[in-house]
Motif scaffolding. Structure first.
Motif, PDB file in Angstrom:
ATOM      1  N   MET A   1      -4.928  -0.747  -4.384  1.00 27.26           N
ATOM      2  CA  MET A   1      -4.108  -0.991  -5.567  1.00 27.26           C
ATOM      3  C   MET A   1      -4.953  -0.774  -6.821  1.00 27.26           C
TER       4      MET A   1
ATOM      5  N   PHE B   1      -3.023   5.411  -6.101  1.00 23.82           N
ATOM      6  CA  PHE B   1      -1.792   5.534  -6.877  1.00 23.82           C
ATOM      7  C   PHE B   1      -2.002   6.200  -8.234  1.00 23.82           C
TER       8      PHE B   1
ATOM      9  N   GLY C   1       3.197   0.599  -5.176  1.00 23.05           N
ATOM     10  CA  GLY C   1       2.334  -0.118  -4.245  1.00 23.05           C
ATOM     11  C   GLY C   1       3.049  -0.408  -2.933  1.00 23.05           C
TER      12      GLY C   1
ATOM     13  N   LEU D   1      -5.741  -8.169 -16.548  1.00 23.31           N
ATOM     14  CA  LEU D   1      -6.093  -6.767 -16.769  1.00 23.31           C
ATOM     15  C   LEU D   1      -5.215  -5.931 -15.841  1.00 23.31           C
TER      16      LEU D   1
ATOM     17  N   LEU E   1       8.244  -6.936  -7.793  1.00 23.19           N
ATOM     18  CA  LEU E   1       6.877  -6.989  -7.280  1.00 23.19           C
ATOM     19  C   LEU E   1       6.507  -8.327  -6.642  1.00 23.19           C
TER      20      LEU E   1
HETATM   21  O1  C5P Z   1       0.582   0.613 -12.127  1.00 20.62           O
HETATM   22  P1  C5P Z   1       0.646   1.475 -10.928  1.00 20.62           P
HETATM   23  O2  C5P Z   1       2.062   1.588 -10.374  1.00 20.62           O
HETATM   24  O3  C5P Z   1       0.030   2.821 -11.083  1.00 20.62           O
HETATM   25  O4  C5P Z   1      -0.211   0.724  -9.831  1.00 20.62           O
HETATM   26  C1  C5P Z   1      -0.096   1.031  -8.460  1.00 20.62           C
HETATM   27  C2  C5P Z   1       0.434  -0.162  -7.700  1.00 20.62           C
HETATM   28  O5  C5P Z   1      -0.563  -1.189  -7.615  1.00 20.62           O
HETATM   29  C3  C5P Z   1       1.609  -0.838  -8.380  1.00 20.62           C
HETATM   30  O6  C5P Z   1       2.807  -0.129  -8.072  1.00 20.62           O
HETATM   31  C4  C5P Z   1       1.559  -2.238  -7.816  1.00 20.62           C
HETATM   32  O7  C5P Z   1       2.191  -2.301  -6.573  1.00 20.62           O
HETATM   33  C5  C5P Z   1       0.052  -2.464  -7.633  1.00 20.62           C
HETATM   34  N1  C5P Z   1      -0.539  -3.229  -8.752  1.00 20.62           N
HETATM   35  C6  C5P Z   1      -0.653  -4.609  -8.645  1.00 20.62           C
HETATM   36  N2  C5P Z   1      -1.220  -5.337  -9.646  1.00 20.62           N
HETATM   37  C7  C5P Z   1      -1.673  -4.735 -10.751  1.00 20.62           C
HETATM   38  C8  C5P Z   1      -1.565  -3.335 -10.901  1.00 20.62           C
HETATM   39  C9  C5P Z   1      -0.997  -2.611  -9.873  1.00 20.62           C
HETATM   40  O8  C5P Z   1      -0.232  -5.185  -7.633  1.00 20.62           O
HETATM   41  N3  C5P Z   1      -2.253  -5.473 -11.720  1.00 20.62           N
END
Ligand code: C5P
Length: 319
Positions: free
Chosen positions: A100, A123, A237, A265, A285
């Motif tokens: 992640m 990702f 994720g 962050l 989420l």
């Molecule tokens: O933000 P982004 O979608 O690119 O991040 C990839 C995945 O990581 C998210 O879809 C989420 O499931 C997970 N994530 C998380 N906590 C964070 C950032 C991202 O669980 N602070």
């Protein structure tokens, strides 16, 4: 930290989120911008075994294959990769990592462990260069949302992030999964850059997830949750975790459920703070994470110290 301890035990509800996030969730529920109509039935008390069995029965990674309108008439059967995603590794992969992008992975020193897996999924624009000690440097699959393909800031065409990896793109479609409607009005128009990229790089495996797969995952999250979840697609994720559970015998997920390093962050590679990144506003989420927590077979210590969850591959699940 009380919230974190409850999350590790799977014992939280949206009522424990800060008021701003609760308000955002409520607004998404009333907007219902993708026209979600849940027709399944709730089965919120399922055991781990029953949950895994439901996943095995219902989760079929599906990508656009060009056989359905409007893509059939646009010649997509010849455009998409000849080998489907599920057959790139016909005998399956043994252990896989899903990394992640959370800020909490900073100072984890997990890089070596992550790279020891047979395949690593990352990702969007999450880099490895400069962060090797914490996130490793191997990338096998990259799941990207449609904004990555369309926002010029991401340099999708020439950035090395998107080369020499299996690419899997997705975009929120209507819940009806009407491909004609979606093609006319995607969230971000990923179709044009996809066609262009396929033509320029015919040998790179690059897929677009079928909206039916995305919404199937949403249905499963809602079925197994007591509360009404946001009527929006699951996060990248969750999508990435389920892709790897279909391809691998064992999946190690890093910093999805936050470790003791939990932080607001948002991403390890960006100076931007927002609790919504970890707990959700648009995406369901929090509920995704509660579901994944229920499936964890890893040690509790690994969850606390590494933010690691261990999940079985779906092929090996016995129903
Ligand atoms: O933000 P982004 O979608 O690119 O991040 C990839 C995945 O990581 C998210 O879809 C989420 O499931 C997970 N994530 C998380 N906590 C964070 C950032 C991202 O669980 N602070």
């Amino acid at each position: 930290r009380a919230f974190l301890h409850r999350l590790w035990k799977g014992n939280v509800s949206s009522k424990m989120l800060n008021p701003r996030l609760q308000k955002a969730m409520k607004d998404y529920l009333s907007a219902n911008k993708h026209g979600v109509r849940f027709r399944g039935r709730r089965a919120a008390g399922r055991s781990r075994a029953a949950l895994l069995c439901a996943l095995r029965r219902r989760v079929q990674v599906r990508t656009l294959d060009g056989t359905e309108p409007p893509f059939s008439a646009l010649g997509w059967q010849a455009l998409v990769p000849a080998v489907p995603l599920g057959q790139l590794h016909p005998r399956g992969l043994r252990t896989c990592a899903v990394v992640m992008s959370a800020g909490a992975i900073l100072n984890s020193s997990l890089g070596e462990e992550i790279d020891s897996h047979d395949a690593v999924l990352r990702f969007n624009a999450a880099p490895t260069r400069g962060y090797e000690r914490d996130v490793g440097n191997k990338t096998t699959v990259r799941v990207v949302n449609s904004q990555i393909l369309t926002n010029p800031n991401h340099h999708f065409i020439d950035s090395s992030l998107y080369k020499d990896v299996i690419l899997v793109a997705w975009d929120p479609a209507p819940y009806s999964a009407n491909l004609n409607l979606w093609y006319k009005k995607p969230d971000y128009n990923l179709f044009t850059p996809y066609v262009q990229h396929r033509q320029r790089n015919p040998n790179q495996p690059f897929y677009i997830l079928h909206p039916k797969f995305i919404w199937q995952l949403w249905d499963i999250i809602q079925e197994n949750t007591k509360e009404k979840i946001q009527p929006n697609p699951p996060s990248s994720g969750f999508i990435g975790i389920l892709i790897m559970m279909s391809l691998c015998s064992e999946v190690h997920v890093y910093e999805y459920i936050p470790s003791v390093r939990q932080t607001e962050l948002c991403h390890y590679h960006e100076l931007y703070y927002d609790a919504a990144c970890t707990l959700g506003a648009y995406h369901p989420l929090l509920y995704e994470k509660l579901l994944v927590q229920r499936l964890n077979t890893g040690a509790q210590g690994d969850l606390h110290r590494k933010g690691k969850v261990v999940l079985p591959g779906l092929r090996a699940v016995h129903c």
